[in-house]
Scaffold this motif. Sequence first.
Motif, mmCIF file in Angstrom:
data_model
loop_
_atom_site.group_PDB
_atom_site.id
_atom_site.type_symbol
_atom_site.label_atom_id
_atom_site.label_comp_id
_atom_site.label_asym_id
_atom_site.label_seq_id
_atom_site.Cartn_x
_atom_site.Cartn_y
_atom_site.Cartn_z
ATOM 1 N N UNK A 1 0.843 -1.198 0.000
ATOM 2 C CA UNK A 1 0.000 0.000 0.000
ATOM 3 C C UNK A 1 0.880 1.251 0.000
ATOM 4 N N UNK A 2 0.590 2.187 -0.904
ATOM 5 C CA UNK A 2 1.410 3.402 -1.008
ATOM 6 C C UNK A 2 0.700 4.647 -0.499
ATOM 7 N N UNK A 3 -0.637 4.638 -0.507
ATOM 8 C CA UNK A 3 -1.396 5.832 -0.101
ATOM 9 C C UNK A 3 -2.614 5.413 0.710
ATOM 10 N N UNK A 4 -2.952 6.250 1.674
ATOM 11 C CA UNK A 4 -4.066 5.876 2.544
ATOM 12 C C UNK A 4 -4.948 7.086 2.839
ATOM 13 N N UNK A 5 -6.268 6.879 2.737
ATOM 14 C CA UNK A 5 -7.267 7.883 3.102
ATOM 15 C C UNK A 5 -8.093 7.333 4.257
ATOM 16 N N UNK A 6 -8.309 8.157 5.260
ATOM 17 C CA UNK A 6 -9.087 7.755 6.433
ATOM 18 C C UNK A 6 -10.245 8.728 6.602
ATOM 19 N N UNK A 7 -11.411 8.217 6.884
ATOM 20 C CA UNK A 7 -12.569 9.076 7.115
ATOM 21 C C UNK A 7 -12.620 9.485 8.588
ATOM 22 N N UNK A 8 -12.551 10.783 8.836
ATOM 23 C CA UNK A 8 -12.674 11.321 10.204
ATOM 24 C C UNK A 8 -13.579 12.543 10.108
ATOM 25 N N UNK A 9 -14.848 12.376 10.425
ATOM 26 C CA UNK A 9 -15.811 13.449 10.183
ATOM 27 C C UNK A 9 -15.924 14.442 11.331
ATOM 28 N N UNK A 10 -15.216 14.191 12.432
ATOM 29 C CA UNK A 10 -15.211 15.147 13.534
ATOM 30 C C UNK A 10 -14.010 14.889 14.428
ATOM 31 N N UNK A 11 -13.484 15.953 15.020
ATOM 32 C CA UNK A 11 -12.414 15.823 16.011
ATOM 33 C C UNK A 11 -12.976 15.826 17.433
ATOM 34 N N UNK A 12 -14.285 15.913 17.541
ATOM 35 C CA UNK A 12 -14.973 15.804 18.829
ATOM 36 C C UNK A 12 -15.498 14.367 18.947
ATOM 37 N N UNK A 13 -15.012 13.588 19.910
ATOM 38 C CA UNK A 13 -15.423 12.182 20.000
ATOM 39 C C UNK A 13 -16.939 11.983 20.039
ATOM 40 N N UNK A 14 -17.652 12.914 20.669
ATOM 41 C CA UNK A 14 -19.121 12.755 20.754
ATOM 42 C C UNK A 14 -19.776 12.992 19.394
#
Length: 329
Positions: free
Chosen positions: A117-130
Amino acid sequence: MAQQFEDKFHRKFYYLRLSVTDVCNFKCTYCLPDGYKPSGNKNSSFLSLPEIKRIVTAFADCGTNKVRITGGEPSLRRDFPEIIETVANTPGIDKVATTTNGYRMANQVDTWRQAGLTNINVSVDSLDPRMFHQITGENKFHQVMSGIDKAFEVGFEQVKVNVVLMKDLNAGELPAFLHWIKNKPIQLRFIELMQTGEMDELFQKHHVSGVAIRNQLIADGWILKARGVNDGPAQVFVHADYLGEIGLIMPYEKNFCASCNRLRVSALGKLHMCLFGECGVELRDLLQEDSQEQELIARIQAQLANKSVSHFLQDGNSGSTPHLASIGG
């Protein structure tokens, strides 16, 4: 090499988005709010490793050099490292990417990297855990963030983070996201909420235009970066004071499709000209033997003659796509 995949508008296709499952363990409000539901066809199975090898080989032989392995959540497949290895070992493929919800990254990303694997995208729709829990339906914020840290530890120089900004939910978090990437080599990708068949009401309630964000970025000194030949559709901005970058994906903007360079194959082996196209074209009958490659290529090339100049999202028409997980987002 066979003839480069090209449509009648002279767009060349260097980039394959290959779905390997439509199963996902998250319940994101904008994609699978009620969770994954299996399709009605009990006889359907996801593409096997040999079938994946044949489809990627055909694309590589026609000029494709980047493959993104998608889902659903692709890491739910037990043979995910073998899939990465199969794609990475295909002559002509020099970029192997994946998009993941990140919940398995902390434990598995080293294995993925070793597999190619050379590239990775991660879904993170908020920096607030709630808020993360509210949007995704899963209380996995800290596991995902640990996974991003681990990706850097094992040698990824950049991680792309996908954020679907939504009015009245996470749209107010732009300053927090900017602060987060100030000293981290993260390309933050703000993706406009897209209308799909099952999401009309959600779209009307939460859609935020990327134009306002772009105007704010330009006013704050962010500069548009040149686009690579096999890059995705993001407009990427850089700033002298930031290690991170910002990408904007705005499918409602005029001429969004003019630079289209990617085709899609679903986890059940159907070719899709567009995320918002119609029902797809069956390829699976031509993935059973290596000797079928020329016939497979001919079928794909024939379909390229039918690729539209644009999607019709701006007209409120999302085609037959019921939700984004169905053909790999």
